[in-house]
Structures are given as structure tokens and as C-alpha cells.
Scaffold this motif. Structure first.
Motif, PDB file in Angstrom:
ATOM      1  N   VAL A 186       0.855  -1.189   0.000  1.00  0.00           N
ATOM      2  CA  VAL A 186       0.000   0.000   0.000  1.00  0.00           C
ATOM      3  C   VAL A 186       0.890   1.239   0.000  1.00  0.00           C
ATOM      4  O   VAL A 186       1.904   1.283   0.713  1.00  0.00           O
ATOM      5  N   LEU A 187       0.503   2.238  -0.808  1.00  0.00           N
ATOM      6  CA  LEU A 187       1.203   3.518  -0.777  1.00  0.00           C
ATOM      7  C   LEU A 187       0.760   4.270   0.470  1.00  0.00           C
ATOM      8  O   LEU A 187      -0.406   4.597   0.631  1.00  0.00           O
ATOM      9  N   ASP A 246       1.879   7.450   3.040  1.00  0.00           N
ATOM     10  CA  ASP A 246       2.723   8.622   3.292  1.00  0.00           C
ATOM     11  C   ASP A 246       3.854   8.767   2.269  1.00  0.00           C
ATOM     12  O   ASP A 246       4.998   9.062   2.610  1.00  0.00           O
ATOM     13  N   GLY A 247       3.548   8.503   1.001  1.00  0.00           N
ATOM     14  CA  GLY A 247       4.513   8.708  -0.070  1.00  0.00           C
ATOM     15  C   GLY A 247       5.492   7.579  -0.323  1.00  0.00           C
ATOM     16  O   GLY A 247       6.355   7.691  -1.187  1.00  0.00           O
ATOM     17  N   HIS A 248       5.387   6.481   0.420  1.00  0.00           N
ATOM     18  CA  HIS A 248       6.252   5.327   0.151  1.00  0.00           C
ATOM     19  C   HIS A 248       5.436   4.038   0.247  1.00  0.00           C
ATOM     20  O   HIS A 248       4.375   4.011   0.845  1.00  0.00           O
ATOM     21  N   ILE A 249       5.950   2.988  -0.346  1.00  0.00           N
ATOM     22  CA  ILE A 249       5.239   1.709  -0.382  1.00  0.00           C
ATOM     23  C   ILE A 249       5.554   0.912   0.882  1.00  0.00           C
ATOM     24  O   ILE A 249       6.720   0.658   1.180  1.00  0.00           O
ATOM     25  N   GLU A 250       4.506   0.549   1.590  1.00  0.00           N
ATOM     26  CA  GLU A 250       4.622  -0.309   2.772  1.00  0.00           C
ATOM     27  C   GLU A 250       4.146  -1.705   2.392  1.00  0.00           C
ATOM     28  O   GLU A 250       3.115  -1.851   1.727  1.00  0.00           O
ATOM     29  N   GLY A 295      -3.626   3.457   3.397  1.00  0.00           N
ATOM     30  CA  GLY A 295      -3.323   4.339   2.289  1.00  0.00           C
ATOM     31  C   GLY A 295      -3.965   3.822   1.021  1.00  0.00           C
ATOM     32  O   GLY A 295      -4.751   2.883   1.040  1.00  0.00           O
ATOM     33  N   SER A 296      -3.611   4.442  -0.078  1.00  0.00           N
ATOM     34  CA  SER A 296      -4.141   4.062  -1.383  1.00  0.00           C
ATOM     35  C   SER A 296      -3.215   4.635  -2.437  1.00  0.00           C
ATOM     36  O   SER A 296      -2.659   5.717  -2.230  1.00  0.00           O
ATOM     37  N   GLY A 299      -3.346   0.282  -3.551  1.00  0.00           N
ATOM     38  CA  GLY A 299      -2.757  -0.908  -2.949  1.00  0.00           C
ATOM     39  C   GLY A 299      -3.015  -2.141  -3.772  1.00  0.00           C
ATOM     40  O   GLY A 299      -3.875  -2.157  -4.661  1.00  0.00           O
ATOM     41  N   GLN A 302       9.878  -6.457  -2.283  1.00  0.00           N
ATOM     42  CA  GLN A 302      10.544  -5.191  -2.536  1.00  0.00           C
ATOM     43  C   GLN A 302      11.993  -5.465  -2.898  1.00  0.00           C
ATOM     44  O   GLN A 302      12.670  -6.224  -2.225  1.00  0.00           O
TER      45      GLN A 302
END
Length: 90
Positions: free
Chosen positions: A35-36, A38-42, A64-65, A67, A88
């Protein structure tokens, strides 16, 4: 291997987990979410059934979105937390 994705204004995590739940009977050995946030992919991923991924997301939340959610079968070797997709690369 089954995918679910979401692009939109709502939090993708519960939508993706719900979509993966609908695929649960198809048999797989691991699942994950990306999921995107806060500006990064988790990424959260776990070997085993979907409930193990749900427990991981509860312990280490993400929201987030957009995802993507994914399930897979191991084609060789033993399923481990390192093998589920999404992965990743550094």
C-alpha cells in the motif's frame, strides 16, 4: 496466484483483505499487501493462511491508497515470510 488491487479515495487495506478473503478457498501458502502510505510503499506479507496476514496487519498497521493484495503457492521449497509476494527490491 491471485491478485486484488484498489485505486481510490478510501483506505485500501480493508478492501484488499476482504478481496483476498473471497479467494481464500482456492488454496495458497502465503499472502501479502503493498500500500502507498505517506509517499512510500509499505509491504506486509506472511507465510500461511490469510488469518496470519490479518494478524500481522493488526500488529503493524498500514493504511493508504492505492494498494495491491496477492496470494501465491510455493512452486519449490518451503513457504517462509520472505517468499510471499509483493516483494521489494532494494
Amino acid at each position: 496466484m491471485w491478485n486484488r488491487s484498489y485505486i481510490g479515495p478510501r483506505d485500501a487495506t480493508p478492501i484488499l483483505l476482504s478481496g483476498l478473503k473471497r479467494l481464500e478457498y482456492r488454496g495458497y501458502d502465503s499472502a501479502g499487501l503493498a500500500v502507498l502510505m505517506d509517499g512510500h510503499i509499505e509491504v506486509r506479507r506472511e507465510a500461511g493462511k490469510l488469518n496470519k496476514l490479518v494478524e500481522l496487519v493488526q500488529a503493524c498497521p498500514l493504511s493508504g491508497s492505492p494498494g495491491i493484495g496477492h496470494t501465491r503457492w510455493a512452486t519449490h521449497g518451503v513457504p517462509t515470510p520472505a517468499t510471499p509476494i509483493p516483494s521489494q527490491r532494494q
